[in-house]
Structure formats: C-alpha cells, structure tokens
Design a protein around this motif. Structure first.
Motif, short mmCIF file in Angstrom:
data_model
loop_
_atom_site.label_atom_id
_atom_site.label_comp_id
_atom_site.label_asym_id
_atom_site.label_seq_id
_atom_site.Cartn_x
_atom_site.Cartn_y
_atom_site.Cartn_z
N GLU A 75 0.83 -1.21 0.00
CA GLU A 75 0.00 0.00 0.00
C GLU A 75 0.86 1.26 0.00
OE1 GLU A 75 -2.51 -0.45 3.41
OE2 GLU A 75 -4.03 -1.56 2.28
N SER A 77 3.88 1.50 -1.17
CA SER A 77 4.49 1.57 -2.50
C SER A 77 3.49 2.11 -3.53
CB SER A 77 4.97 0.20 -2.94
OG SER A 77 5.91 -0.31 -2.05
N ALA A 78 2.26 1.65 -3.47
CA ALA A 78 1.23 2.12 -4.41
C ALA A 78 0.97 3.61 -4.22
CB ALA A 78 -0.05 1.33 -4.22
N GLY A 82 1.62 6.32 -7.10
CA GLY A 82 0.50 7.18 -7.50
C GLY A 82 0.86 8.64 -7.40
#
Length: 168
Positions: A75, A77-78, A82
């Motif tokens: 999460e 990393s995402a 983003g």
C-alpha cells in the motif's frame, strides 16, 4: 471490507462503460480489476486470521502478521507510485479527452459520451468552455457557441453562446 471493495470494483467497471471513449488506454480497467483481486485476497486473509484466532495457532497468527505487513508495504508503494505518476496520468487523460472532443459532431457515439460527461460532471470542455473554440465542430457551426450540454441546469433558455459565459 472485501464485500465493500468488490462492490467498488464492480461499480467502477460498470461506470467505465459510460466513459470508455475518453479512456482509450487498454489499461484503463486495470485499477478496477486490481480492486476486485484485492477484495478476494482480503477475504482469504481474513479467513486465515479468523481461523488462526479460533484455534489459537501461533503459526497461523504469525502468517497472518506477515501477510498484513506485506500488504502494508504494498500500500505504501502504491501510494508513492501514484503520487509520482499523477501528472503523467493527468496528461494522458487530458490528451485522450482532447481527441474525443475533436471528433464531436453532435450525432456520433463519441458526441453522446461528451454530452453525458459534461452533464454528469457539470463541466464544459476539458479545462473550461474555451476548449471548444479549438474544435472542428465549433469552427463548422460558426455560431460562436458550445454544445447545450455545457449549459447550467438552472438556466432554461441557455443557447450555449460564448458571449453569455454566466450560463455555462
């Protein structure tokens, strides 16, 4: 949580049908598919956690902790990815929107999608109503107006003329 994510993923896929002309990228549905996959994984992880708790299994609870830590790292990393690529996504979406607006003629399926988008989002053009001045449709009509889908809902006699921007 898994049921909620499944609903969100299904809703995004269903809503995508209305905007598929704008999102011409073949990976546009990827976030919705990822959401549904995450929901399935969450359900399985929740099941592991519940079973490990009921059985009071140290191995099961350790596995559950390890899985939760991996998910947390994914999460973070995402979120970072983003944040880093948000401008690229914005540029890509605006570029595809400009190409769809360029095909607008008031009759074809792309035109219907543009009208639907403008009415649903209460907007006009990609950034504002002046985007229409660069389109082929605007130059061919020669009436110095934008589509009626740009009109505000509370304006009953709106003609879409650019000399009355307060109605747009």
């Amino acid at each position: 949580a898994a049921a909620g994510l499944s609903y969100v993923g299904g809703y995004v896929i269903n809503t995508y049908k209305s905007y598929d002309n704008f999102l011409q990228d073949k990976y546009a549905l990827l976030p919705a598919v990822i959401i549904i996959c995450v929901a399935v994984v969450m359900f399985i992880i929740g099941l592991i956690g519940c079973c490990a708790t009921f059985r009071e299994s140290r191995v099961g609870l350790g596995l559950f902790l390890a899985i939760i830590l991996v998910i947390f790292i994914a999460e973070v990393s995402a979120f970072v990815l983003g944040f880093v690529y948000r401008e690229k996504v914005k540029t890509d979406v605006q570029g595809s929107m400009h190409s769809v607006f360029e095909k607008y003629d008031g009759k074809n399926p792309e035109s219907t999608v543009v009208d639907y988008l403008q009415e649903q989002l209460h907007c006009c053009g990609v950034k504002n109503y002046s985007d229409w001045t660069a389109t082929q449709w605007f130059n061919s009509t020669r009436n110095n107006s934008v589509p009626l889908s740009c009109c505000r809902e509370d304006m009953k006699n709106c003609t879409g003329r650019l000399d009355q921007p307060q109605e747009l």
